[in-house]
Each structure stands twice: as structure tokens, then as C-alpha cells.
Design an enzyme around this catalytic site. Structure first.
Site, PDB file in Angstrom:
ATOM      1  N   PHE A   1      42.127 -13.938  21.872  1.00 47.31           N
ATOM      2  CA  PHE A   1      42.026 -15.152  21.076  1.00 47.31           C
ATOM      3  C   PHE A   1      43.382 -15.596  20.555  1.00 47.31           C
ATOM      4  O   PHE A   1      44.156 -14.777  20.039  1.00 47.31           O
ATOM      5  CB  PHE A   1      41.122 -14.923  19.853  1.00 47.31           C
ATOM      6  CG  PHE A   1      39.688 -14.649  20.156  1.00 47.31           C
ATOM      7  CD1 PHE A   1      38.768 -15.684  20.258  1.00 47.31           C
ATOM      8  CD2 PHE A   1      39.236 -13.343  20.316  1.00 47.31           C
ATOM      9  CE1 PHE A   1      37.428 -15.431  20.521  1.00 47.31           C
ATOM     10  CE2 PHE A   1      37.906 -13.069  20.581  1.00 47.31           C
ATOM     11  CZ  PHE A   1      36.997 -14.120  20.676  1.00 47.31           C
ATOM     12  N   ASP A   2      43.657 -16.887  20.675  1.00 42.96           N
ATOM     13  CA  ASP A   2      44.687 -17.487  19.843  1.00 42.96           C
ATOM     14  C   ASP A   2      44.178 -17.421  18.401  1.00 42.96           C
ATOM     15  O   ASP A   2      42.972 -17.236  18.171  1.00 42.96           O
ATOM     16  CB  ASP A   2      44.915 -18.935  20.285  1.00 42.96           C
ATOM     17  CG  ASP A   2      45.893 -19.661  19.394  1.00 42.96           C
ATOM     18  OD1 ASP A   2      47.016 -19.174  19.216  1.00 42.96           O
ATOM     19  OD2 ASP A   2      45.519 -20.727  18.859  1.00 42.96           O
ATOM     20  N   LEU A   3      45.054 -17.610  17.431  1.00 39.55           N
ATOM     21  CA  LEU A   3      44.629 -17.529  16.031  1.00 39.55           C
ATOM     22  C   LEU A   3      44.500 -18.913  15.392  1.00 39.55           C
ATOM     23  O   LEU A   3      43.399 -19.401  15.157  1.00 39.55           O
ATOM     24  CB  LEU A   3      45.605 -16.675  15.226  1.00 39.55           C
ATOM     25  CG  LEU A   3      45.201 -16.433  13.775  1.00 39.55           C
ATOM     26  CD1 LEU A   3      43.931 -15.594  13.680  1.00 39.55           C
ATOM     27  CD2 LEU A   3      46.330 -15.766  12.993  1.00 39.55           C
ATOM     28  N   ASP A   4      45.639 -19.572  15.165  1.00 38.01           N
ATOM     29  CA  ASP A   4      45.629 -20.863  14.460  1.00 38.01           C
ATOM     30  C   ASP A   4      44.897 -21.934  15.269  1.00 38.01           C
ATOM     31  O   ASP A   4      45.183 -22.143  16.452  1.00 38.01           O
ATOM     32  CB  ASP A   4      47.061 -21.346  14.223  1.00 38.01           C
ATOM     33  CG  ASP A   4      47.803 -20.484  13.213  1.00 38.01           C
ATOM     34  OD1 ASP A   4      47.173 -19.582  12.648  1.00 38.01           O
ATOM     35  OD2 ASP A   4      48.997 -20.708  12.997  1.00 38.01           O
TER      36      ASP A   4
END
Length: 217
Positions: free
Chosen positions: A10-13
Site C-alpha cells: 500500500f501507498d500511504l498518503d
């Protein structure tokens, strides 16, 4: 568990946690200092996703480090007040972890700031691997961050999905050989993300449970 997929990256932001207002506010505060009243919200949206260096060096190569420092000072000062997870994220990530999936974060943020965001949103316990900007030589869309996360998880691209809100996430996954998923709640709009042809487009994070056929979904 879906036997084809064992790993979620997953990317975060903008993907798991809603930092959109925080990021825009930090860019606005920084840019207004150097270029008063020149940049509006729509001008800032293209800056979301790439590493800060890439953005600021394109504006002023002479002051790039100074601009990054100013941005990070504002961002960290306001971080805990403005960050929260998107609807459905906590329960979905928890369900994936309990179902036995390997989970990692692959971000263009600095490692310590990623961890802070995960802690504020109670997501830290679910992720065994965190790859930040300072953990790699080449940021997304280069495949290096994705491949490093997979190596640390003892996984392979064919068994993974890279999930993100930006074309950097989709292309990094494609370049590494994973499946890819875009999120329809991206600040740049789903039409923007569709151009890069992710394998899946998530209307909500819970959609992952259906795609993966997690028990009970």
C-alpha cells in the site's frame, strides 16, 4: 485466502490515510513564502505523489533543500491534528492481516514520518515492512521500492497487488511485475488514475476483500 495473491503493498498518503488537506496546506504555506499568492489548490495537486525533491527542484534548484525543510517543518507541526484513515481502511487492513496476507507500506515519504502516520491512525501493528523514501535509491515509479518490500516479505511480484492513489504507485507496481489497484478517492480524480490502467479500481477499501475472496466477504 485467494491462492493467487499473498501480498498487499500500500501507498500511504491519499490511499490509507487522508493527508490531502495536510499536504496541500504544507505546500501552500511553503510556496506562499517564496511566491506569494501565485499557487492555488489546483496548481498544487500535481505536486502530490512525487518526492518533495522532484517538485521543489523543478521550481528553484538553488533553494530546493531550504524549501523541503520549510515544507517538512509545517507538515510535522500539523501532522497529528490533520491525519486520519479513510473510511473502511482500518477494518479492511485488520481483516487482511487476520486472513494471513503479508502487508507492507511503500511510500515516497521519509520512513519515520510514515511510521508516525501509521501510529496516529492505529494501523502500525498490521504492517511488517515499511519502505520510505530514505530506504531506497530510486523512488516510485521505479520498481525498486516495491521489489525491496517484496524481498523483505519473502514474496514475489506475481503474488502481489500494489495499491495507490497516484500514477507513481500504479507504474511502480507495473514496473515490478505486480498487479495494481487504484483508489477512486484519489485527490486527482479517478479519470486521472484510470489513464494508467490499474488492474482494479477500488470504490472503497473494502472492495479488496471481495477481490481477494476473504472469508465472509
Amino acid at each position: 485466502m485467494n491462492t493467487d495473491i499473498t501480498t498487499l503493498l500500500f501507498d500511504l498518503d491519499g490511499t490509507l490515510i487522508n493527508t490531502n488537506d495536510l499536504i496541500i496546506a504544507s505546500f501552500t504555506a511553503t510556496l506562499n513564502h517564496y511566491y506569494p499568492d501565485k499557487y492555488q489548490r489546483e496548481d498544487i495537486l500535481p505536486f502530490m505523489g512525487p518526492p518533495l525533491y522532484d517538485t521543489f527542484v523543478s521550481l528553484d534548484p538553488e533553494r530546493v533543500e531550504e524549501m523541503i525543510a520549510r515544507y517538512r517543518e509545517h507538515n510535522l507541526a500539523n501532522h497529528d491534528l490533520m491525519v486520519k484513515e479513510f473510511d473502511g481502511v482500518y477494518d479492511t487492513v485488520k481483516a487482511l492481516k487476520e486472513a494471513g496476507y503479508k502487508l507492507a507500506i511503500v511510500s515516497t515519504k521519509m520512513h519515520d514520518t510514515v511510521v508516525r502516520g501509521l501510529q496516529v491512525t492505529r494501523l502500525a501493528e498490521f504492517f511488517d515492512v515499511v519502505i520510505g523514501l530514505d530506504d531506497v535509491e530510486n523512488a516510485k515509479p521505479d520498481p525498486e521500492p516495491v521489489l525491496k518490500a517484496l524481498k523483505l516479505l519473502n514474496s514475489v511480484p506475481e503474488e502481489a497487488i500494489m495499491v495507490g492513489d497516484n500514477h507513481h504507485d500504479v507504474l511502480s507496481g507495473k514496473n515490478a511485475g505486480t498487479k495494481t489497484a487504484g483508489v477512486a478517492w484519489t485527490a486527482k480524480g479517478r479519470e486521472y488514475l484510470n489513464q494508467f490502467e490499474p488492474d482494479f479500481m477500488l470504490e472503497s477499501m473494502e472492495d479488496l476483500l471481495g477481490i481477494l475472496k476473504v472469508a465472509g466477504k
